[in-house]
Write a protein that holds these residues in place. Sequence first.
Motif, PDB file in Angstrom:
ATOM      1  N   THR A 195       0.817  -1.220   0.000  1.00 36.89           N
ATOM      2  CA  THR A 195       0.000   0.000   0.000  1.00 36.89           C
ATOM      3  C   THR A 195       0.856   1.277   0.000  1.00 36.89           C
ATOM      4  O   THR A 195       0.756   2.118   0.881  1.00 36.89           O
ATOM      5  N   LYS A 196       1.668   1.389  -1.040  1.00 40.41           N
ATOM      6  CA  LYS A 196       2.425   2.640  -1.247  1.00 40.41           C
ATOM      7  C   LYS A 196       2.819   2.749  -2.719  1.00 40.41           C
ATOM      8  O   LYS A 196       2.776   1.747  -3.458  1.00 40.41           O
ATOM      9  N   TRP A 197       3.221   3.948  -3.123  1.00 39.31           N
ATOM     10  CA  TRP A 197       3.741   4.112  -4.483  1.00 39.31           C
ATOM     11  C   TRP A 197       5.140   3.527  -4.505  1.00 39.31           C
ATOM     12  O   TRP A 197       5.943   3.807  -3.611  1.00 39.31           O
ATOM     13  N   PRO A 198       5.449   2.699  -5.503  1.00 35.60           N
ATOM     14  CA  PRO A 198       6.765   2.048  -5.518  1.00 35.60           C
ATOM     15  C   PRO A 198       7.883   3.017  -5.920  1.00 35.60           C
ATOM     16  O   PRO A 198       7.625   4.011  -6.600  1.00 35.60           O
ATOM     17  N   THR A 199       9.114   2.692  -5.539  1.00 35.85           N
ATOM     18  CA  THR A 199      10.230   3.603  -5.843  1.00 35.85           C
ATOM     19  C   THR A 199      10.501   3.669  -7.347  1.00 35.85           C
ATOM     20  O   THR A 199      10.938   4.698  -7.837  1.00 35.85           O
ATOM     21  N   TRP A 200      10.215   2.576  -8.077  1.00 34.79           N
ATOM     22  CA  TRP A 200      10.485   2.641  -9.522  1.00 34.79           C
ATOM     23  C   TRP A 200       9.634   3.734 -10.184  1.00 34.79           C
ATOM     24  O   TRP A 200      10.042   4.345 -11.169  1.00 34.79           O
ATOM     25  N   MET A 201       8.470   4.031  -9.591  1.00 38.87           N
ATOM     26  CA  MET A 201       7.637   5.101 -10.165  1.00 38.87           C
ATOM     27  C   MET A 201       8.290   6.455  -9.945  1.00 38.87           C
ATOM     28  O   MET A 201       8.295   7.315 -10.825  1.00 38.87           O
ATOM     29  N   ALA A 202       8.856   6.642  -8.742  1.00 35.13           N
ATOM     30  CA  ALA A 202       9.542   7.908  -8.454  1.00 35.13           C
ATOM     31  C   ALA A 202      10.674   8.101  -9.463  1.00 35.13           C
ATOM     32  O   ALA A 202      10.847   9.185 -10.026  1.00 35.13           O
TER      33      ALA A 202
END
Length: 471
Positions: A195-202
């Motif tokens: 339940t979080k935005w993944p680091t690859w998206m950042a």
Amino acid sequence: LQSRRYVGFDLGTSGARISVIEQEEQDQSNYREVHAESIKWNGSDAYDDANSWMNAVHSLLRGASISLGGLNSVASICVSGTSASCLLMDRTTMEVTRKPRMYNYDVIGSTKDDKNAKEAMELLEKHAPPKHTARARTGSLAKLLTWIKEEPLSENEVLCHQSDYVSQKIMGKSTELVSSDWHNCLKLGYDVKNTKWPTWMADCFTEAGYSDALSENGILPLEIVSPGARMGVIHNEVARELGLPDDCVIVGGTTDSNAAFFAAAGTRPAVGTAVTSLGSTLAMKQMSHEYVEDASRGVYSHRFPSFEESEDATWLVGGASNVGCAILRKLEFSNDELASLSKEIDPTKDSPLEYYPLVKPGERFPTADSDKQPVLEPVPADRKDYLHGILQGISDVERDGFEVLQELGAPPPTIVWTCGGGSNNDVWSEMRERRLVTKFDNPDIKVKKAECTEASYGAALLAAATFIECR
Ligand code: ADP
């Protein structure tokens, strides 16, 4: 005293629908639909126009108010939208800044020059994990990155899915946050396990020139809730305009096919409960304790709504085959003929025919094989025998589908609710049931026609579930 009522909206491919439900007095775990109405998109109200969505919501609520003598007892609202349909809006004015790109919008080939889309896809290929569902050219992340490439973002722009947008408009400016839910955000890349935005998206956004995409005033919805969990309260001006009570709660939305699952199976199905859709194609969804994924076969898990913090996560596992009832149309079985011929079939006997009833080559699930050939020969002299072979072929694909899901970690099915045109065929249900009973060696497996399959009803159940659980 008026019982509480719950509203579900479904913004679908051909129109929009409202369901209003209330708890049965005798059996509090049951709900009855006290009002339902749908409208079709037409020339001036297009399926891909955010104003049409809001017009539909207003007009459907007006209709409900007239038929129910007011909407004072509406406790909560849940909105279901088509998956991966999204737009950008200004978070302060709530004006649409980039018009909706719908579920079927392929970023490649949809504009005259798709240089920007190609660059967006390159970013995705570089950063998203191999075969991740967010890599799809029709996914919301591909749409967002293409928008960014086409024109730099303004400070206030934020992404909303179709369902987020409608919910947000109802909550008005009573909230600065833009919220969304686990189901709508799956194809945007949200990590539903953690339940979080993944680091690859950042990393992906940083390379696109936006290093603060995941921050408070970034481009992504900030608060991602469980479908059905309280997201906010109606804005008092909107409440007055729509005739809804001031304390009406807006809950996290969902996507159309998940909402259809809730309609058929409820919001508290036991693990093993499945819903098979026998429309033009065959699609199945099943409740599982395990997260199941096999991107090569298009199998992924939606996180099942949770109503209590302490609950362990459960999953809605799904797969979709290219076989289905479309072949019946192609071979010119009319619905009347299907009904009459089926009555002559003995569902306790196997057909000697071993068909793979594809309309054209290529299969994705249970086996991924882009060259998989249809097998529809030999053709027997009798149409009834022909139909028997075809229905059996589709039943085998369903059985093999459940077997694959089980191999990947899902439980065997216990009850299979059926929706779509094929659910009207009891003989076929019996054939399917017998195959599952034999395969899983469990005489208690049942295949039944779902009583309700409307996504708006599923959304209304979500609106109610949370409210009841939180009381
Ligand atoms: P879609 O996926 O196109 O929305 P529907 O859910 O409306 O499809 O289902 C339509 C399909 O159901 C048609 O292909 C039709 O052949 C099939 N169908 C209708 N009645 C029967 C029946 N009694 N037995 C099997 N299939 C049926």
